[in-house]
Structure formats: structure tokens, C-alpha cells
Design a protein around this motif. Structure first.
Motif, short mmCIF file in Angstrom:
data_model
loop_
_atom_site.label_atom_id
_atom_site.label_comp_id
_atom_site.label_asym_id
_atom_site.label_seq_id
_atom_site.Cartn_x
_atom_site.Cartn_y
_atom_site.Cartn_z
N HIS A 47 11.36 8.87 -21.81
CA HIS A 47 11.14 7.47 -22.11
C HIS A 47 10.75 7.26 -23.52
O HIS A 47 11.58 6.12 -24.13
N LYS A 50 14.11 7.96 -25.53
CA LYS A 50 15.14 6.81 -25.70
C LYS A 50 14.50 5.23 -26.29
O LYS A 50 15.45 4.74 -27.04
N CYS A 54 16.38 3.51 -29.47
CA CYS A 54 16.79 2.23 -28.96
C CYS A 54 16.09 1.15 -29.86
O CYS A 54 16.59 -0.09 -30.24
N LEU A 70 23.77 4.61 -25.54
CA LEU A 70 22.59 4.93 -24.72
C LEU A 70 21.77 3.53 -24.49
O LEU A 70 20.99 3.39 -23.58
N CYS A 71 21.99 2.70 -25.54
CA CYS A 71 20.95 1.53 -25.45
C CYS A 71 21.66 0.25 -24.81
O CYS A 71 20.98 -0.55 -24.08
N GLU A 74 24.70 2.03 -21.68
CA GLU A 74 24.31 2.89 -20.78
C GLU A 74 25.23 3.83 -20.13
O GLU A 74 25.03 4.03 -18.85
N MET A 78 20.51 10.59 -20.42
CA MET A 78 19.69 11.67 -20.62
C MET A 78 19.35 12.32 -19.38
O MET A 78 18.93 11.92 -18.59
#
Length: 390
Positions: A47, A50, A54, A70-71, A74, A78
């Protein structure tokens, strides 16, 4: 009556011992679980990883298609934690049809005793290069000079710079924004990323997203190995990697910690280089050797096994490498290939591997290097070309 009392006392004693051993087992087990959990929570901070990425992305500090996946969308997930260091986070990842490895660096984990005030968390330096106001042409010049310092004078450096700038344009809008430039500049400081860009078309190094690489199934373990034809295919991959980085498009590269642990293979038995940190350009090796003072040849080493010789008159290390990649690769492959090799092949294979291991740096090395490499590849190919693993 006395016998009964003695018997009862003996039972009580056994019960006490049993209870003590049970309590001790629970205590030790709980301690082990606690230690394992504590280690896991330090090593696996997904967490935070990420959030750190982000946060920088949303502040406009970094950019790229992987950040969007990723941000925002989505679509980049991971998965399993593979970290071996708390501030160097590693996870399996999934991005559309691609499986990969996600890496990110975090600050040190804070340690403090109860009753103490926690020290402020050390932040990783922000992405601040290039500075605001830097033109694309100035950034192009920065990248060119950086590559020149790493690779030396190469005729096609300009085309490599153009390719890198196109990769930096993550959203494909035809321009490189400041966050995109800062992201690419940070990546170029990592030699393993640079090597991935140089060799990405060859398939030996993991394909790079943004600090993301393709997933490798297993390492080249000497004991838990696949069938011999599959080992031969993996070994062919190592020989081809050595061939690709020997006088390649952008000069020669040296693997300075040649051991089985830095290699792995996919579920199709294709070799992958897992750890690029042991790789250095021949240009950089020569530069580093020139700065070393020495008494004997053993003083002239980079990494684990890249040696040059000592000029005892000048007490300085020479620039020329003593033992080429191919000789070290054959040392790695010797036990791996000879164990379980077909009877009609093992004698010739052993002869060629020992000839390969005897290679040394010399003016005639290029021709001898190519001859031994081609002979080994041909020998292995004849054994597997008719199999389904080829």
C-alpha cells in the motif's frame, strides 16, 4: 498406599513436564510467527509502495503509462510480495495481457522503542531533474551525454536518444512533458533499466514498463532442474545473451557476477537475466580500472569476477579485461549441462566447455571467441532441434 502415592506423584510429574513442554512449544511458535509477521510487514509494504508512486504521479512529479494504469485506470495490479529489502519493494504484477514484476523504492523503515518519539520518516529524494524550464533539446543533450558517459563513443547514440525520448512520451501525445522527462531521467540512472532498453528486442532481459519487468518462473538451480533438452535450450539462451552483449550495437557489456542465481527461465524455457546490476559496459569497466591502484592482479577487480591485470611498474590497473563473459558463462554451464547429458554427447560437450572456460583476453580473442561460441551453439542445437522444446 505408598505405591499408589508414588504412582500419583509420577503422573503429576509427567503432567507438569507435558504442560511445560506444551507451554514452551506455544511460546516458541508464537515468537517465530511474530518474527515472521514483523519481517513480512517490513518487507511487504504494498500500500505504501502504491501510495508513494501515485502521490508523485498526482502531484505531477512523475508520469507514464504505467502510472496511469496503476493510479487512474487501475488496470495494473500488484500481486505477491517478493521483496528482500524493506526499502526496495518488489511485487508480481499484472497489466492487461502482461505479467511482470513491479519495483519501487521507499524510505527506511522507522525503528523506535516504546516511550520514544518516532523520528521523522526519511523521504526518498524527489524527481527534480530536469528542472522546470528545461527545453526538449536541452533534455536530449542531457540524455546524450549521460549515455556517452556510460557507453563511450558510439556511432548510433543519437538514434538511441530518439528512441528513449519516444519511450518517455508515455501518453503518446507527441511531446515529452516535465514529469515524463523526470521519470525517464530517474530510470536512466539505473543501469539495469538502461541495459533493458538496449537489449529489449533480443528477449534476454525483462521488458520494461516503468520499473516493471516480465515474470520469470524459476531460477537456474543446479539440482532441481528440468529435463536435459530443456536445460540445453536454457543454456542456448545464455550463450545467445553473451553473443548479443559482445560487440553489440552499442558496444560491449560485461557481466561481473556470473553465477546461476542471476539467471532464470520462463515457462517456455527461455532464459532471462534476473539481476542486471552486475552488468557494466566495457567503457565503464576501463574507466574504473584506470582509477585503481594495485600491487597484484587481485587488486584489479570490479564486482565479483571482472578482473584486469596490474601494471606493477606503474602500480595501476590496466583497462583490458582478463577473462571474457563466455569463459565465465561456460563455467556456470559446466555442471548444469554435463549432469544428465546423453552418453554419446557428454565427452565432446565436456571438451568444448573446458576449451571455452580457458578463454582469456587477447588480440586474437574475437576470432577464437566466435569460433568456440558457434561450435557450442551448434552442438546443443543438434541435440534439441528435433524436440518439441526447440
Amino acid at each position: 498406599m505408598a505405591v499408589a502415592t508414588t504412582h500419583t506423584a509420577r503422573i503429576s510429574c509427567v503432567r507438569v513436564k507435558y504442560l511445560f513442554l506444551t507451554w514452551l512449544t506455544v511460546l516458541v511458535g508464537s515468537w517465530v510467527i511474530y518474527v515472521q509477521y514483523s519481517s513480512y510487514t517490513e518487507l511487504c509494504r504494498g500500500h505504501q509502495c502504491k501510495n508513494a508512486i501515485c502521490d508523485k504521479y498526482k502531484k505531477g512529479i512523475i508520469d507514464g503509462s504505467a502510472c496511469v494504469g496503476l493510479c487512474d485506470k487501475e488496470t495494473l495490479y500488484m500481486g505477491r510480495c517478493l521483496s528482500t529489502s524493506p526499502n526496495n519493494q518488489v511485487y508480481t504484477g499484472s497489466w492487461g495481457d502482461h505479467d511482470g514484476i513491479i519495483r519501487c523504492k521507499l524510505g527506511e523503515v522507522a525503528h523506535y522503542e516504546l516511550g520514544e518519539e518516532p523520528e521523522p520518516r526519511k523521504e526518498v529524494p524527489v524527481f527534480d531533474t530536469p528542472t522546470r524550464g528545461t527545453s526538449v533539446e536541452k533534455f536530449r543533450e542531457m540524455v546524450f551525454n549521460h549515455l556517452k558517459s556510460k557507453l563511450g563513443e558510439q556511432a548510433n547514440l543519437a538514434s538511441l536518444v530518439t528512441h528513449i525520448l519516444s519511450v518517455a512520451d508515455g501518453n503518446r501525445d507527441g511531446r515529452v512533458s516535465l514529469p515524463e522527462a523526470r521519470s525517464m531521467w530517474a530510470l536512466l540512472q539505473m543501469d539495469e533499466v538502461l541495459l533493458g532498453l538496449l537489449l529489449q528486442d533480443r528477449g534476454h532481459t525483462p521488458a520494461c514498463w516503468v520499473s516493471v519487468e516480465t515474470c520469470v518462473q524459476r531460477t537456474m538451480d543446479q539440482w532441481f532442474t528440468p529435463s536435459w533438452p530443456r536445460k540445453a535450450k536454457i543454456s542456448m539462451g545464455l550463450l545467445e545473451l553473451v553473443e548479443d552483449i559482445f560487440h553489440g550495437t552499442y558496444g560491449s557489456f560485461l557481466i561481473c557476477d556470473m553465477n546461476a542465481a542471476i539467471f532464470g527461465y520462463t515457462d517456455r524455457y527461455e532464459l532471462r537475466l534476473l539481476d542486471n546490476k552486475a552488468v557494466i559496459s566495457e567503457e565503464q569497466f576501463g574507466q574504473k580500472m584506470k582509477t585503481l591502484k594495485c600491487q597484484t592482479d587481485s587488486d584489479c577487480v570490479y564486482g565479483v569476477d571482472c578482473f584486469s591485470s596490474c601494471d606493477t611498474a606503474e602500480k595501476r590497473c590496466k583497462e583490458e579485461l582478463l577473462k571474457p563473459n563466455l569463459a565465465k558463462a561456460c563455467s556456470v554451464l559446466k555442471d548444469y549441462l554435463l549432469r544428465g547429458a546423453p552418453l554419446g554427447l557428454s565427452e565432446e560437450l565436456e571438451r568444448q566447455l573446458y576449451a571455452c572456460m580457458a578463454l582469456r583476453g587477447s588480440a586474437q580473442m574475437n576470432m577464437e571467441h566466435s569460433l568456440i561460441l558457434n561450435n557450442l551453439k551448434a552442438l546443443l542445437w543438434r541435440q534439441i532441434s528435433h524436440t518439441k522444446d526447440s
